[in-house]
Design a protein around this motif. Sequence first.
Motif, short mmCIF file in Angstrom:
data_model
loop_
_atom_site.label_atom_id
_atom_site.label_comp_id
_atom_site.label_asym_id
_atom_site.label_seq_id
_atom_site.Cartn_x
_atom_site.Cartn_y
_atom_site.Cartn_z
N GLY A 161 -9.06 -3.11 0.00
CA GLY A 161 -8.46 -1.77 0.03
C GLY A 161 -8.54 -1.06 -1.31
O GLY A 161 -7.52 -0.64 -1.87
N ALA A 162 -9.77 -0.87 -1.80
CA ALA A 162 -10.03 -0.48 -3.19
C ALA A 162 -9.28 0.76 -3.68
O ALA A 162 -9.03 0.90 -4.87
CB ALA A 162 -11.52 -0.24 -3.39
N GLY A 163 -8.89 1.67 -2.77
CA GLY A 163 -8.31 2.92 -3.24
C GLY A 163 -6.86 2.84 -3.68
O GLY A 163 -6.38 3.71 -4.39
N GLY A 164 -6.15 1.82 -3.27
CA GLY A 164 -4.69 1.78 -3.48
C GLY A 164 -4.29 1.66 -4.95
O GLY A 164 -5.12 1.34 -5.81
N SER A 241 0.58 -9.55 -2.10
CA SER A 241 1.79 -8.87 -2.60
C SER A 241 2.20 -7.70 -1.71
O SER A 241 3.15 -7.00 -2.03
CB SER A 241 1.57 -8.37 -4.03
OG SER A 241 0.73 -7.25 -4.01
N GLY A 242 1.45 -7.44 -0.64
CA GLY A 242 1.82 -6.30 0.20
C GLY A 242 1.11 -6.37 1.54
O GLY A 242 0.16 -7.14 1.72
N ALA A 243 1.60 -5.56 2.48
CA ALA A 243 1.04 -5.56 3.84
C ALA A 243 1.15 -4.14 4.41
O ALA A 243 1.83 -3.91 5.40
CB ALA A 243 1.77 -6.56 4.71
N GLY A 265 2.24 -16.05 -2.64
CA GLY A 265 2.94 -14.77 -2.65
C GLY A 265 3.19 -14.30 -4.07
O GLY A 265 3.25 -15.11 -5.00
N SER A 266 3.31 -12.98 -4.25
CA SER A 266 3.56 -12.45 -5.59
C SER A 266 4.36 -11.16 -5.46
O SER A 266 4.05 -10.33 -4.60
CB SER A 266 2.22 -12.19 -6.30
OG SER A 266 2.41 -11.99 -7.68
N THR A 267 5.38 -10.99 -6.27
CA THR A 267 6.17 -9.77 -6.23
C THR A 267 6.48 -9.28 -7.63
O THR A 267 6.92 -10.07 -8.48
CB THR A 267 7.46 -9.98 -5.42
OG1 THR A 267 7.13 -9.93 -4.02
CG2 THR A 267 8.48 -8.90 -5.67
N MET A 268 6.18 -8.00 -7.85
CA MET A 268 6.45 -7.33 -9.14
C MET A 268 6.04 -8.24 -10.30
O MET A 268 4.99 -8.86 -10.26
CB MET A 268 7.93 -6.94 -9.25
CG MET A 268 8.32 -5.81 -8.32
SD MET A 268 7.53 -4.25 -8.73
CE MET A 268 8.42 -3.75 -10.17
N GLY A 269 6.84 -8.28 -11.37
CA GLY A 269 6.55 -9.09 -12.53
C GLY A 269 7.76 -9.03 -13.43
O GLY A 269 8.70 -8.27 -13.18
N1 LIG Z 1 5.31 -7.16 -3.79
C1 LIG Z 1 5.38 -6.23 -4.72
O1 LIG Z 1 6.03 -6.40 -5.74
C2 LIG Z 1 4.62 -4.98 -4.53
C3 LIG Z 1 4.39 -4.12 -5.60
C4 LIG Z 1 3.60 -2.98 -5.40
C5 LIG Z 1 3.10 -2.73 -4.12
N2 LIG Z 1 3.41 -3.57 -3.09
C6 LIG Z 1 2.87 -3.31 -1.73
O2 LIG Z 1 1.46 -3.34 -1.78
C7 LIG Z 1 0.93 -2.38 -0.86
C8 LIG Z 1 -0.01 -1.45 -1.60
O3 LIG Z 1 0.77 -0.63 -2.45
P1 LIG Z 1 0.11 0.61 -3.19
O4 LIG Z 1 1.21 1.32 -3.91
O5 LIG Z 1 -1.12 0.14 -3.89
O6 LIG Z 1 -0.29 1.47 -1.88
P2 LIG Z 1 -1.34 2.61 -1.70
O7 LIG Z 1 -1.67 3.16 -3.06
O8 LIG Z 1 -0.80 3.50 -0.65
O9 LIG Z 1 -2.65 1.79 -1.15
C9 LIG Z 1 -2.96 1.68 0.16
C10 LIG Z 1 -4.44 1.22 0.32
O10 LIG Z 1 -4.46 0.26 1.37
C11 LIG Z 1 -5.65 0.40 2.12
N3 LIG Z 1 -5.29 0.52 3.54
C12 LIG Z 1 -4.20 1.08 4.08
N4 LIG Z 1 -4.21 0.99 5.41
C13 LIG Z 1 -5.33 0.33 5.71
C14 LIG Z 1 -5.93 -0.07 6.94
N5 LIG Z 1 -5.36 0.18 8.12
N6 LIG Z 1 -7.11 -0.72 6.88
C15 LIG Z 1 -7.70 -0.98 5.69
N7 LIG Z 1 -7.16 -0.62 4.51
C16 LIG Z 1 -6.01 0.04 4.53
C17 LIG Z 1 -6.34 1.66 1.69
O11 LIG Z 1 -7.50 1.29 1.01
P3 LIG Z 1 -8.96 1.90 1.40
O12 LIG Z 1 -8.73 3.25 1.99
O13 LIG Z 1 -9.68 1.89 0.11
O14 LIG Z 1 -9.57 0.96 2.40
C18 LIG Z 1 -5.34 2.35 0.75
O15 LIG Z 1 -5.96 2.99 -0.34
C19 LIG Z 1 2.13 -1.67 -0.23
O16 LIG Z 1 2.39 -2.23 1.03
C20 LIG Z 1 3.25 -1.94 -1.20
O17 LIG Z 1 4.51 -1.93 -0.59
C21 LIG Z 1 4.14 -4.68 -3.28
#
Ligand SMILES: NC(=O)c1ccc[n+]([C@@H]2O[C@H](COP(=O)([O-])OP(=O)(O)OC[C@H]3O[C@@H](n4cnc5c(N)ncnc54)[C@H](OP(=O)(O)O)[C@@H]3O)[C@@H](O)[C@H]2O)c1
Length: 319
Positions: A161-164, A241-243, A265-269
């Motif tokens: 999911g390179a754009g996130g 770290s995310g879904a 699993g990994s969360t924040m830091g």
């Molecule tokens: N555990 C933690 O501490 C922690 C910390 C930060 C974030 N997170 C979690 O990590 C996830 C990402 O966060 P973020 O802030 O990076 O989000 P974001 O900027 O909204 O990134 C989402 C990316 O996921 C990909 N994506 C979304 N739906 C998809 C689908 N149906 N199929 C394929 N790819 C899909 C897309 O990539 P492409 O369009 O490039 O394919 C999109 O650019 C979130 O769920 C967030 O809650 C967890």
Amino acid sequence: MFAVYASAIDKDEPLKGLETGELPEPAAREGWTTVSVRAAALNHHDLWSLKGVGLPEDRLPMILGCDGAGVDEDGNEVVIHAVIGERGFGISDRERPTILTERYPGTFAERVAVPRWNLLPKPASLSFEEAACLPTAWLTAYRMLFTRSGLRPGDTVLIQGAGGGVATALIALGRAAGFRVWATSRSEEKRVRALELGAHAVYESGARLPERADAVMETVGAATWAHTVASVREEGTIVISGATSGPNPPAALTRVFFHQLRIVGSTMGSRDELAALLKFCDVAGVRPVVDSVRPLAEAPDGFARMAAGDLVGKIVFTL
Ligand SMILES: NC(=O)c1ccc[n+]([C@@H]2O[C@H](COP(=O)([O-])OP(=O)(O)OC[C@H]3O[C@@H](n4cnc5c(N)ncnc54)[C@H](OP(=O)(O)O)[C@@H]3O)[C@@H](O)[C@H]2O)c1
């Protein structure tokens, strides 16, 4: 003071509960201090909050925003560590650590209160906009790559999911650390951007790779999990770290035990990891990938852009 906040929870149409307007100044607490926010960055977490994940209705209205950089009460330029109560600083014995916006108001406001312990000096080489991107997505990426993955320079890492926000951080940090960086995206445009950000090679989501990776970094979840499990080498590591696309894909257990995979699993830091990340950016010249910058008053446009999945890097709000 002006703030951007959740006024209602709506699981299906989260943006309906997003409000902008005047809210009271942050409350003074023992050991806490107030930061005048200069820049704050949006995370997918803020959309989850509007859906009620980690934010029950009885805590509304809640100012959103986990990421922020600004100026403290003594005029120092600071970055805010978003985990409140790590090692017990600033909270009571009965409370558990939490991230900004879950219990305490966040950074999408003129001022935010946090425990003094949560402030780190902003390196002069980073702008407020850049520094504001680091405490959540970039810190998460730092911990995934350098604490949890077991990767060594020269190893191959696949980033889904390179754009996130987290994914672009993984690409930039992984490249700077000497890993061979592969990334997938659904969009041709984002794959091109990923190459510009430092990926050595990019693939369509779900595409067969030339060889299996030493580790896969997963934040997309259900939509990419089958590909993740198929793309890691024997005894390789998946760090998750995310879904974003859903938390319950088929587990592919046969593959997990037959190939002796490690799923981590990994969360924040931690605050220490954030301090190391700030130094790494300063020393190695890595800079957060900024999708777009807009005034805080225009935050709803940024939320809509994130909800559409239409971004590369971080959406930043300035004051
Ligand atoms: N555990 C933690 O501490 C922690 C910390 C930060 C974030 N997170 C979690 O990590 C996830 C990402 O966060 P973020 O802030 O990076 O989000 P974001 O900027 O909204 O990134 C989402 C990316 O996921 C990909 N994506 C979304 N739906 C998809 C689908 N149906 N199929 C394929 N790819 C899909 C897309 O990539 P492409 O369009 O490039 O394919 C999109 O650019 C979130 O769920 C967030 O809650 C967890």
